[in-house]
Design a protein around this motif. Structure first.
Motif, PDB file in Angstrom:
ATOM      1  N   LYS A 209       0.877  -1.156   0.104  1.00  0.00           N
ATOM      2  CA  LYS A 209      -0.016   0.059   0.079  1.00  0.00           C
ATOM      3  C   LYS A 209       0.929   1.307  -0.002  1.00  0.00           C
ATOM      4  CE  LYS A 209      -3.964   2.070   2.577  1.00  0.00           C
ATOM      5  NZ  LYS A 209      -3.398   3.516   2.813  1.00  0.00           N
ATOM      6  N   GLY A 210       1.784   1.181   0.890  1.00  0.00           N
ATOM      7  CA  GLY A 210       2.912   2.572   0.830  1.00  0.00           C
ATOM      8  C   GLY A 210       3.567   2.676  -0.386  1.00  0.00           C
ATOM      9  N   ALA A 211       4.120   1.615  -0.989  1.00  0.00           N
ATOM     10  CA  ALA A 211       4.754   1.780  -2.227  1.00  0.00           C
ATOM     11  C   ALA A 211       3.818   2.345  -3.292  1.00  0.00           C
ATOM     12  CB  ALA A 211       5.515   0.406  -2.607  1.00  0.00           C
ATOM     13  N   SER A 212       2.398   1.732  -3.485  1.00  0.00           N
ATOM     14  CA  SER A 212       1.568   2.097  -4.412  1.00  0.00           C
ATOM     15  C   SER A 212       1.235   3.633  -4.554  1.00  0.00           C
ATOM     16  CB  SER A 212       0.482   1.160  -4.511  1.00  0.00           C
ATOM     17  OG  SER A 212      -0.286   1.491  -3.363  1.00  0.00           O
ATOM     18  N   GLU A 213       1.185   4.028  -3.181  1.00  0.00           N
ATOM     19  CA  GLU A 213       0.710   5.411  -3.117  1.00  0.00           C
ATOM     20  C   GLU A 213       1.610   6.411  -3.675  1.00  0.00           C
ATOM     21  OE1 GLU A 213      -0.058   5.432   1.284  1.00  0.00           O
ATOM     22  OE2 GLU A 213      -2.137   4.732   0.982  1.00  0.00           O
ATOM     23  N   LYS A 214       2.939   6.038  -3.811  1.00  0.00           N
ATOM     24  CA  LYS A 214       3.760   7.125  -4.383  1.00  0.00           C
ATOM     25  C   LYS A 214       4.184   6.864  -5.867  1.00  0.00           C
ATOM     26  CE  LYS A 214       8.379   4.900  -3.233  1.00  0.00           C
ATOM     27  NZ  LYS A 214       9.494   4.932  -2.389  1.00  0.00           N
ATOM     28  N   LEU A 215       3.383   5.972  -6.340  1.00  0.00           N
ATOM     29  CA  LEU A 215       3.537   5.429  -7.894  1.00  0.00           C
ATOM     30  C   LEU A 215       2.306   5.686  -8.592  1.00  0.00           C
ATOM     31  CD1 LEU A 215       5.280   1.922  -7.318  1.00  0.00           C
ATOM     32  CD2 LEU A 215       6.454   4.158  -8.138  1.00  0.00           C
ATOM     33  N   LEU A 216       1.491   6.948  -8.382  1.00  0.00           N
ATOM     34  CA  LEU A 216       0.362   7.192  -8.723  1.00  0.00           C
ATOM     35  C   LEU A 216       0.358   7.352 -10.403  1.00  0.00           C
ATOM     36  CD1 LEU A 216      -1.122   9.330  -6.118  1.00  0.00           C
ATOM     37  CD2 LEU A 216      -1.531   6.927  -6.548  1.00  0.00           C
ATOM     38  N   SER A 217       1.634   7.637 -10.896  1.00  0.00           N
ATOM     39  CA  SER A 217       1.601   7.747 -12.317  1.00  0.00           C
ATOM     40  C   SER A 217       1.746   6.263 -13.123  1.00  0.00           C
ATOM     41  CB  SER A 217       2.878   8.527 -12.740  1.00  0.00           C
ATOM     42  OG  SER A 217       4.104   7.969 -12.264  1.00  0.00           O
ATOM     43  N   ILE A 218       1.698   5.356 -12.469  1.00  0.00           N
ATOM     44  CA  ILE A 218       1.612   3.920 -13.014  1.00  0.00           C
ATOM     45  C   ILE A 218       0.315   3.523 -12.995  1.00  0.00           C
ATOM     46  CG2 ILE A 218       2.366   1.601 -12.978  1.00  0.00           C
ATOM     47  CD1 ILE A 218       5.241   2.695 -11.838  1.00  0.00           C
TER      48      ILE A 218
END
Length: 338
Positions: A209-218
């Motif tokens: 969850k934490g990693a995905s939240e900073k990869l919103l451009s993917i």
């Protein structure tokens, strides 16, 4: 999706959301086979059904001696459905280390990618009395040991059992708790003294969850690509991140296939390690031609790459090269730090 607490809950939500969309692509001969989310659900339930029929219970440990490939991911998620524990081992590790881990973990099941590993194990299997079944991802070198079954055979028998076990599978998945252990990593020093690290479902979901939240451009339309050896938590779980985010994922079966396959896949996202990206850049720049250095790199990785996810940042000149090639490089400490 914010209320997900375990891997089975995550999978239930993603399968409901994406259904017939493509999740995986992997190469079979000269062509790429596409696997939908519904195909994935069927396969991991077939695996879970086979294991359940052999007495697999919550907390049972299963070793997976393999690099990142679709079969190993299927096995892991099938194990998670039952509340089992996966123990990854690099398929280049020596037999002594594999035996030590198997004995220490009292593993009842082992999944093996390489025929050479299976052959070595056949002479040492008596040293792991807890070991009940070995599943091999290869169809060759199986021999006559009743404890060894090919992965295709597992799926066949599991499929026959699955319809009768659907309700029990659902109960097992619902019974997995956030604090249940999902995976165990072993590290050894030069004297083969072991260090054992447990990762719970809660730890893993929090990291994803934490990693995905900073990869919103993917986005869900991005195509990810990798081949990793499973040595570290990052290498093990970065494909889980693609699943968590709903990406399409392609995996090269070997590192030797990586550079040919990437030209066919033309990914927009690449999962790599620090060492891997430095080797990739070095190989790309060694290619002959009069195009710019940046164009050489883009051509070598399929021409469409926009994002590279990595465990730790490489040398400054590599960062600058990727930046000049319009490729963003993102460190994922949430997974690397597990």
């Amino acid at each position: 999706m914010n209320d997900e607490r375990t891997i089975p809950e995550m999978m239930t939500n993603r399968i409901k959301r994406y259904g017939g969309k493509i999740l995986f692509q992997h190469k079979v001969g000269w062509s790429w086979k596409q696997i939908t989310w519904l195909d994935f659900e069927k396969t991991i339930k077939d695996i879970a059904s086979f294991l359940l029929g052999l007495g697999f219970a919550p907390g049972t440990a299963a070793i997976i001696v393999s690099g990142s490939r679709t079969e190993s991911l299927f096995a892991e998620f099938g194990i998670y459905l039952l509340g089992g524990i996966t123990i990854p081992i690099d398929d280049n590790d020596d037999l002594e280390k594999i035996i030590k881990i198997a004995r220490d973990s009292k593993s009842r099941f082992m999944f093996v990618a390489k025929e050479s590993t299976l052959k070595e194990l056949s002479n040492k299997i008596h040293e792991v009395p807890s070991l009940h079944k070995i599943v091999t991802f290869t169809d060759t070198g199986i021999g006559e040991d009743e404890r060894v079954i090919p992965f295709k055979g597992l799926l066949k028998f599991g499929s026959m059992k699955r319809k009768m076990l659907e309700d029990e599978l659902a109960r097992k998945a619902e019974g997995v708790l956030p604090d249940s252990t999902a995976a165990v990593f072993y590290n050894f020093d030069s004297d083969l003294k072991k260090e054992r690290k447990e990762i719970t479902h809660k730890d893993l979901i929090k990291a994803l969850k934490g990693a995905s939240e900073k990869l919103l451009s993917i986005t869900e339309e991005d195509q990810a690509f990798s081949h990793l050896s499973y040595v570290s938590p990052y290498e093990r779980f970065v494909n889980y991140l693609g699943i968590y985010m709903g990406n399409r994922i392609s995996i090269a079966e070997t590192r030797d296939n990586f550079f040919d396959d990437i030209l066919e896949v033309k990914p927009t996202v690449i999962y790599e390690t620090q060492k891997g990206i430095e080797n990739l850049c070095s190989k790309a720049l060694s290619n002959p031609g009069r195009v710019s250095i940046s164009q050489k790199l883009r051509n070598a990785i399929g021409g469409r790459a926009k994002h590279i996810l990595i465990d730790s940042l490489p040398r400054r000149e590599i960062i600058n090269l990727l930046s000049s090639s319009d490729i963003s490089l993102t460190e994922v400490p949430e997974l690397a730090g597990l």
